[in-house]
Design a protein around this motif. Structure first.
Motif, PDB file in Angstrom:
ATOM      1  N   ALA A  23       0.849  -1.198   0.000  1.00  0.00           N
ATOM      2  CA  ALA A  23       0.000   0.000   0.000  1.00  0.00           C
ATOM      3  C   ALA A  23       0.880   1.242   0.000  1.00  0.00           C
ATOM      4  O   ALA A  23       1.827   1.330   0.772  1.00  0.00           O
ATOM      5  N   ARG A  24       0.543   2.168  -0.864  1.00  0.00           N
ATOM      6  CA  ARG A  24       1.232   3.452  -0.888  1.00  0.00           C
ATOM      7  C   ARG A  24       0.230   4.600  -0.807  1.00  0.00           C
ATOM      8  O   ARG A  24       0.530   5.729  -1.132  1.00  0.00           O
ATOM      9  N   ALA A  25      -0.982   4.238  -0.402  1.00  0.00           N
ATOM     10  CA  ALA A  25      -2.041   5.220  -0.197  1.00  0.00           C
ATOM     11  C   ALA A  25      -3.007   4.623   0.821  1.00  0.00           C
ATOM     12  O   ALA A  25      -3.199   3.404   0.872  1.00  0.00           O
ATOM     13  N   PHE A  26      -3.609   5.474   1.636  1.00  0.00           N
ATOM     14  CA  PHE A  26      -4.527   4.972   2.654  1.00  0.00           C
ATOM     15  C   PHE A  26      -5.749   4.317   2.031  1.00  0.00           C
ATOM     16  O   PHE A  26      -6.288   3.345   2.566  1.00  0.00           O
ATOM     17  N   THR A  27      -6.183   4.804   0.877  1.00  0.00           N
ATOM     18  CA  THR A  27      -7.321   4.182   0.208  1.00  0.00           C
ATOM     19  C   THR A  27      -7.036   2.723  -0.107  1.00  0.00           C
ATOM     20  O   THR A  27      -7.870   1.841   0.130  1.00  0.00           O
ATOM     21  N   SER A  28      -5.846   2.456  -0.628  1.00  0.00           N
ATOM     22  CA  SER A  28      -5.453   1.083  -0.944  1.00  0.00           C
ATOM     23  C   SER A  28      -5.387   0.222   0.315  1.00  0.00           C
ATOM     24  O   SER A  28      -5.868  -0.912   0.334  1.00  0.00           O
ATOM     25  N   LEU A  29      -4.796   0.772   1.372  1.00  0.00           N
ATOM     26  CA  LEU A  29      -4.701   0.012   2.621  1.00  0.00           C
ATOM     27  C   LEU A  29      -6.089  -0.326   3.156  1.00  0.00           C
ATOM     28  O   LEU A  29      -6.366  -1.483   3.506  1.00  0.00           O
ATOM     29  N   LEU A  30      -6.966   0.649   3.191  1.00  0.00           N
ATOM     30  CA  LEU A  30      -8.310   0.432   3.732  1.00  0.00           C
ATOM     31  C   LEU A  30      -9.096  -0.587   2.919  1.00  0.00           C
ATOM     32  O   LEU A  30      -9.834  -1.405   3.466  1.00  0.00           O
ATOM     33  N   ASP A  31      -8.902  -0.569   1.609  1.00  0.00           N
ATOM     34  CA  ASP A  31      -9.644  -1.482   0.737  1.00  0.00           C
ATOM     35  C   ASP A  31      -9.135  -2.917   0.825  1.00  0.00           C
ATOM     36  O   ASP A  31      -9.869  -3.851   0.495  1.00  0.00           O
ATOM     37  N   HIS A  32      -7.878  -3.085   1.248  1.00  0.00           N
ATOM     38  CA  HIS A  32      -7.309  -4.433   1.319  1.00  0.00           C
ATOM     39  C   HIS A  32      -7.448  -5.087   2.685  1.00  0.00           C
ATOM     40  O   HIS A  32      -7.238  -6.295   2.817  1.00  0.00           O
ATOM     41  N   LEU A  33      -7.784  -4.302   3.688  1.00  0.00           N
ATOM     42  CA  LEU A  33      -7.937  -4.880   5.020  1.00  0.00           C
ATOM     43  C   LEU A  33      -9.192  -5.748   5.103  1.00  0.00           C
ATOM     44  O   LEU A  33     -10.218  -5.440   4.507  1.00  0.00           O
ATOM     45  N   ARG A  34      -9.086  -6.819   5.890  1.00  0.00           N
ATOM     46  CA  ARG A  34     -10.209  -7.736   6.098  1.00  0.00           C
ATOM     47  C   ARG A  34     -10.690  -7.575   7.547  1.00  0.00           C
ATOM     48  O   ARG A  34     -10.087  -8.147   8.469  1.00  0.00           O
ATOM     49  N   PRO A  35     -11.749  -6.769   7.745  1.00  0.00           N
ATOM     50  CA  PRO A  35     -12.231  -6.523   9.110  1.00  0.00           C
ATOM     51  C   PRO A  35     -12.566  -7.830   9.837  1.00  0.00           C
ATOM     52  O   PRO A  35     -13.160  -8.743   9.270  1.00  0.00           O
ATOM     53  N   GLY A  36     -12.153  -7.876  11.110  1.00  0.00           N
ATOM     54  CA  GLY A  36     -12.404  -9.050  11.923  1.00  0.00           C
ATOM     55  C   GLY A  36     -11.404 -10.161  11.731  1.00  0.00           C
ATOM     56  O   GLY A  36     -11.379 -11.122  12.502  1.00  0.00           O
ATOM     57  N   GLU A  37     -10.558 -10.052  10.720  1.00  0.00           N
ATOM     58  CA  GLU A  37      -9.629 -11.134  10.391  1.00  0.00           C
ATOM     59  C   GLU A  37      -8.173 -10.701  10.483  1.00  0.00           C
ATOM     60  O   GLU A  37      -7.322 -11.447  10.971  1.00  0.00           O
ATOM     61  N   ASP A  38      -7.854  -9.503  10.003  1.00  0.00           N
ATOM     62  CA  ASP A  38      -6.464  -9.064   9.923  1.00  0.00           C
ATOM     63  C   ASP A  38      -5.992  -8.353  11.182  1.00  0.00           C
ATOM     64  O   ASP A  38      -6.662  -7.454  11.698  1.00  0.00           O
ATOM     65  N   GLY A  39      -4.809  -8.745  11.666  1.00  0.00           N
ATOM     66  CA  GLY A  39      -4.047  -7.882  12.550  1.00  0.00           C
ATOM     67  C   GLY A  39      -3.243  -6.953  11.659  1.00  0.00           C
ATOM     68  O   GLY A  39      -2.950  -7.284  10.498  1.00  0.00           O
ATOM     69  N   LEU A  40      -2.894  -5.785  12.149  1.00  0.00           N
ATOM     70  CA  LEU A  40      -2.201  -4.805  11.320  1.00  0.00           C
ATOM     71  C   LEU A  40      -1.060  -4.175  12.105  1.00  0.00           C
ATOM     72  O   LEU A  40      -1.229  -3.775  13.260  1.00  0.00           O
ATOM     73  N   SER A  64     -14.091  -3.580  18.711  1.00  0.00           N
ATOM     74  CA  SER A  64     -14.419  -2.234  19.201  1.00  0.00           C
ATOM     75  C   SER A  64     -14.232  -1.162  18.130  1.00  0.00           C
ATOM     76  O   SER A  64     -14.743  -0.052  18.280  1.00  0.00           O
ATOM     77  N   LEU A  65     -13.533  -1.485  17.051  1.00  0.00           N
ATOM     78  CA  LEU A  65     -13.309  -0.542  15.949  1.00  0.00           C
ATOM     79  C   LEU A  65     -13.629  -1.251  14.634  1.00  0.00           C
ATOM     80  O   LEU A  65     -12.728  -1.622  13.871  1.00  0.00           O
ATOM     81  N   PRO A  66     -14.899  -1.479  14.330  1.00  0.00           N
ATOM     82  CA  PRO A  66     -15.266  -2.338  13.201  1.00  0.00           C
ATOM     83  C   PRO A  66     -15.070  -1.717  11.820  1.00  0.00           C
ATOM     84  O   PRO A  66     -15.038  -2.454  10.835  1.00  0.00           O
ATOM     85  N   GLU A  67     -14.950  -0.382  11.733  1.00  0.00           N
ATOM     86  CA  GLU A  67     -14.762   0.243  10.425  1.00  0.00           C
ATOM     87  C   GLU A  67     -13.273   0.416  10.137  1.00  0.00           C
ATOM     88  O   GLU A  67     -12.522   0.871  11.004  1.00  0.00           O
ATOM     89  N   PRO A  68     -12.803   0.053   8.927  1.00  0.00           N
ATOM     90  CA  PRO A  68     -11.384   0.174   8.612  1.00  0.00           C
ATOM     91  C   PRO A  68     -10.812   1.568   8.868  1.00  0.00           C
ATOM     92  O   PRO A  68      -9.679   1.697   9.346  1.00  0.00           O
ATOM     93  N   GLU A  69     -11.577   2.628   8.550  1.00  0.00           N
ATOM     94  CA  GLU A  69     -11.067   3.987   8.761  1.00  0.00           C
ATOM     95  C   GLU A  69     -10.777   4.247  10.229  1.00  0.00           C
ATOM     96  O   GLU A  69      -9.730   4.794  10.576  1.00  0.00           O
ATOM     97  N   ARG A  70     -11.687   3.841  11.096  1.00  0.00           N
ATOM     98  CA  ARG A  70     -11.480   4.050  12.532  1.00  0.00           C
ATOM     99  C   ARG A  70     -10.351   3.176  13.054  1.00  0.00           C
ATOM    100  O   ARG A  70      -9.568   3.591  13.913  1.00  0.00           O
ATOM    101  N   PHE A  71     -10.276   1.958  12.553  1.00  0.00           N
ATOM    102  CA  PHE A  71      -9.249   1.006  12.971  1.00  0.00           C
ATOM    103  C   PHE A  71      -7.859   1.570  12.666  1.00  0.00           C
ATOM    104  O   PHE A  71      -6.979   1.611  13.541  1.00  0.00           O
ATOM    105  N   VAL A  72      -7.657   2.027  11.432  1.00  0.00           N
ATOM    106  CA  VAL A  72      -6.344   2.536  11.029  1.00  0.00           C
ATOM    107  C   VAL A  72      -6.041   3.866  11.714  1.00  0.00           C
ATOM    108  O   VAL A  72      -4.913   4.109  12.162  1.00  0.00           O
ATOM    109  N   ALA A  73      -7.040   4.737  11.825  1.00  0.00           N
ATOM    110  CA  ALA A  73      -6.817   6.027  12.488  1.00  0.00           C
ATOM    111  C   ALA A  73      -6.398   5.822  13.943  1.00  0.00           C
ATOM    112  O   ALA A  73      -5.480   6.493  14.442  1.00  0.00           O
TER     113      ALA A  73
END
Length: 204
Positions: A121-138, A157-166
């Motif tokens: 990932a070289r952009a946050f959009t790409s990172l967010l789109d590739h994450l698998r909520p509930g499955e991936d540690g980051l 506790s942070l089910p949305e990728p945007e909140r998780f990464v932020a």
């Protein structure tokens, strides 16, 4: 949760972690080998306990975090890593140390990590789109020495990728402008790298 409850490895790991915490208050705590040898059913899982694995041990009491320490790279045998991380979690520098009277009241969770997988990932959009909520540690890290990770359990506790990464950026003390911004439009910091991993979680 343990995807293979019939294996019986989960109860061995959580009992080992609990024993490591309970014995850490002794003037001369027993070593990992002694604890592993005395753990119920450990002999039946000798091959698993001897395999190099990366683990985290999380201690909670009445829903409150009392410690969470782990390793992201497989450096030690599974059993040894669990003993080490359980004792360190009981002295997590971010929290008051666990007291001997608390041991029986603790909920112990052992998380066994899969090897990390770099994310191109070289952009946050790409990172967010590739994450698998509930499955991936980051894990996020940069060339300046910042590093932070969230286990897959944090998705609860942070089910949305945007909140998780932020929240992970905030935890790692990246600039405030990143974790308070609209993340998909934020510039990717130079030198930032992302890795994901899976996990098996054993609670007891």
């Amino acid at each position: 949760m343990d995807p293979h409850p019939e294996s019986g490895l989960g109860p061995v790991l959580t009992a080992l972690a609990r024993s490591a915490v309970a014995t850490s208050f002794a003037p001369r705590p027993p070593g990992a080998a002694s604890l592993i040898g005395a753990a119920p059913e450990a002999a039946a899982h000798a091959a698993d306990l001897a395999k190099r694995e990366a683990t985290f041990v999380t201690l909670q009491r009445d829903g409150r975090l009392r410690g969470c320490i782990g390793t992201l790279t497989a450096l030690r045998p599974l059993g040894v890593d669990v003993v080490r991380n359980a004792r360190l979690a009981a002295r997590d520098p971010r929290l008051p140390p666990v007291e001997a009277t608390e041991t029986d009241a603790l909920q112990v969770t052992v998380t066994v990590l899969t090897p990390p997988e770099p994310l191109a990932a070289r952009a946050f959009t790409s990172l967010l789109d590739h994450l698998r909520p509930g499955e991936d540690g980051l894990t996020l890290k940069d060339q300046g020495g910042r590093r932070a990770t969230f286990l897959p359990s944090v998705w609860a506790s942070l089910p949305e990728p945007e909140r998780f990464v932020a929240a992970l950026l905030r935890k790692g003390r990246w600039p405030r402008r990143l974790w308070t911004a609209e993340l998909r439009s934020a510039a990717w910091p130079e030198g930032l790298a992302a890795e994901r991993y899976g996990a098996r979680e054993f609670a007891g």
